[in-house]
Design an enzyme around this catalytic site. Structure first.
Site, PDB file in Angstrom:
ATOM      1  CE  LYS A  24      -3.712   0.151   2.633  1.00 59.25           C
ATOM      2  NZ  LYS A  24      -4.516   0.139   3.863  1.00 59.25           N
ATOM      3  CE  LYS A  52      -6.711  -3.988   2.224  1.00 61.35           C
ATOM      4  NZ  LYS A  52      -5.654  -3.503   3.177  1.00 61.35           N
TER       5      LYS A  52
HETATM    6  O1  LIG Z   1      -5.007  -2.303   5.858  1.00 60.61           O
HETATM    7  C1  LIG Z   1      -4.589  -1.777   6.902  1.00 60.61           C
HETATM    8  C2  LIG Z   1      -4.241  -0.351   6.847  1.00 60.61           C
HETATM    9  O2  LIG Z   1      -3.102  -0.104   6.098  1.00 60.61           O
HETATM   10  C3  LIG Z   1      -4.272   0.295   8.139  1.00 60.61           C
HETATM   11  O3  LIG Z   1      -3.693   1.568   8.080  1.00 60.61           O
HETATM   12  P1  LIG Z   1      -3.731   2.454   9.373  1.00 60.61           P
HETATM   13  O4  LIG Z   1      -3.319   1.580  10.525  1.00 60.61           O
HETATM   14  O5  LIG Z   1      -2.760   3.552   9.144  1.00 60.61           O
HETATM   15  O6  LIG Z   1      -5.143   2.916   9.499  1.00 60.61           O
END
Ligand SMILES: O=C[C@H](O)COP(=O)(O)O
EC number: 4.2.3.153
Length: 228
Positions: A28, A81
Site C-alpha cells: 500500500k 483490496k
Molecule cells: O489495511 C490496513 C491499513 O493499512 C491500516 O492503516 P492504518 O493503521 O494507518 O489505518
C-alpha cells in the site's frame, strides 16, 4: 487465530515486517490515500521479498477501475483490496469487480467505517465472489472505534463470517486495541500507522512496533486457549 496484517511500501519493509511477525503483508502507498495503490512493479518486488512465507495483499486505490485492480492481480499478490461504496452503485461495483476478477484473484472489499458503511453489501460481496471483507477508516488519526462502536464492528464480523468470508479490521489501530478487538475473532487486524515511526503511517515501518503488536496478539490467543 487472528493474524496480523501489516501494510508496507517496499520490499525492504515487507521483509522486515515478516521477520517481526506479520502474517499478511499488505502492499500500500499510505501517501496516496486510505487504500493508496503502489505501482505494480513495486508490488511484484514485495511479492518476491516475501517469497511465499505469508500471503500478500495489494491495495488497489481509493477509486480503482477494473483495469487497475487487474494489473495488481497480475503481480502475484494473493489478494486485491478494493473499496466499497454504498447502495445500488456500491453493489454494482462489487458485481463488476467480482465478474472481472473473482476467478483471477482473491478480492477483498474494504468498507469505510467512517462513511456510514452499508453492511448489507457484505452479502453482496460474498455473492459477487469476493474472498474477504475489511472494515477500515478513510480518515486516519482517529481510530476504528472512534469512527464506529464495538457493536457495529461485531455486526460486521458476524456478517462476514455468516457469508464464510475472511474478515479484517483496521483503522489507525494501536497495540492497545488488540485486547478490545480480538474477542470479536476477526481473521485479521490490519496496521500501518500504529507500526510506523512516531505512529505516523507516512513514515518508515518500525519493526519493534510490529513485534509489539504480534506479541500482543499471541498473548491474547494464549489467554483465550487457556480460558482466561
Ligand atoms: O489495511 C490496513 C491499513 O493499512 C491500516 O492503516 P492504518 O493503521 O494507518 O489505518
Amino acid at each position: 487465530m487472528t493474524a496480523l496484517l501489516v501494510s508496507v511500501t517496499s520490499a525492504a519493509e515487507a521483509a522486515a515486517a515478516v521477520e517481526a511477525g506479520a502474517k499478511v503483508i499488505d502492499a500500500k502507498d499510505p501517501t496516496a490515500g486510505a487504500l493508496g495503490a503502489l505501482p505494480p512493479d513495486t508490488v511484484r518486488a514485495i511479492v518476491a521479498a516475501v517469497a511465499g512465507r505469508v500471503p500478500v495483499s495489494a491495495a488497489a486505490g481509493d477509486a480503482p477501475d477494473v483495469d487497475a485492480a487487474a494489473a495488481l492481480a497480475d503481480t502475484g499478490a494473493d489478494y486485491v483490496k478494493v473499496p466499497v461504496g454504498r447502495g445500488e452503485a456500491g453493489a454494482a461495483a462489487l458485481s463488476a469487480f467480482g465478474a472481472a476478477l473473482g476467478a483471477r484473484t482473491k478480492l477483498v472489499a474494504v468498507f469505510a467505517a467512517d462513511r456510514e458503511p452499508d453492511l448489507d453489501l457484505v452479502d453482496t460481496a460474498a455473492a459477487a465472489g469476493f474472498a474477504g471483507v475489511m472494515l477500515d477508516t478513510v480518515e486516519k488519526g482517529a481510530g476504528l472505534l472512534d469512527a464506529t462502536d464495538l457493536a457495529e464492528v461485531a455486526r460486521f464480523v458476524a456478517a462476514g463470517h455468516r457469508n464464510k468470508l475472511l474478515v479484517g479490521l483496521a483503522g489507525s489501530l494501536r497495540v492497545v486495541d488488540v485486547g478490545t478487538l480480538l474477542p470479536l475473532q476477526p481473521d485479521l487486524v490490519g496496521f500501518r500507522g500504529g507500526v510506523c515511526v512516531d505512529g505516523d503511517r507516512r513514515k518508515a515501518l518500525d519493526p519493534a512496533r510490529v513485534r509489539a503488536v504480534a506479541t500482543a496478539i499471541a498473548v491474547h490467543a494464549a489467554r483465550r486457549l487457556a480460558g482466561a
